[in-house]
Design an enzyme around this catalytic site. Sequence first.
Site: not given
Length: 322
Positions: A56, A61, A293
């Site tokens: 997404d 962004y 992560q």
Amino acid sequence: MQTRNLGNSDLHITPVGYGAWAVGGSGWQFAWGSQDDNDSIAAIHRSLELGINWIDTAAVYGLGHSEEVVARALKTWSGPRPYVFTKCGLRWDAKGQVQKVLSAGSIRQEIEDSLRRLALDVIDLYQIHWPPDPDSPALEEGWSTLAALQREGKVRWIGVSNFNVQQLKRAQAIAPVTSLQPPYSLVHREIEDEILPYCLREGIGVIVYSPMASGLLTGAMTRERAARLPKDDWRGSHPDFTEPNLSRNLALVDRLREIARQHNRSVGEVAIAWTLHHPAVTGAIVGARNARQAEGVMPAGDLRLSDKQVNEIEDFFAETAA
């Protein structure tokens, strides 16, 4: 990972998808600070290796940069192509200032720009990023344009983000809404009263964003780290990351950590799994800024919390809220 059908579509998505907000990098209004593109691509690849099947992003962004990074990651990915979701309706000027624009002409320009940046022929899910503010008939114009783009084959399915129930009803009067993308986490539960029950009744898919409250519920956030967030990270001045809310939120993290130990999982995975426990939620958007992560949070789609554990979290949340 098992998959779930998204709303009225033929998309079967994993419970967790990769969120590309932070990989847009710095230099714009809602940035998360600087970001290395190679780290971003490694995070996307590792997430796909771990089994997620959708990404997404949004045009805004990084002012287009996130979509370009996603395209680079897909170009060098040798496995099955994941679904790609993006958004429209937030435009920026030469100074990088962002405003909401839902006119037909603007959205048609946006879809061409997004297809070019993503190097795709069609978008799997195209979403209105925010409703107009103040509310206006621009909502109907924007949604009618997305419906037209779907008929023309430029997008496969259409959805909305940050809409309330009344706005969903207005959109549904024009064309079916495949999905809603709202914020949802243990810290922000506003959608539980009306929006989630409505989506469940109407068969609208729900993909929630910020299930870890923008990093607050990962287990890595501390008082010291919150105080050291860079100036170009929007979280630095947000009430969730400052007192008096910060202490309450970190106490919640400590409770989640106890449950995480029982499953040998990360705190972030427990926070994500809590959102996925709600029957209206189809999937959760999870960001990762590097491969390490990603390894710590993307497997959350396979984590099942017991009713007892969910009740423990609920009870603790109620106590700290009081």
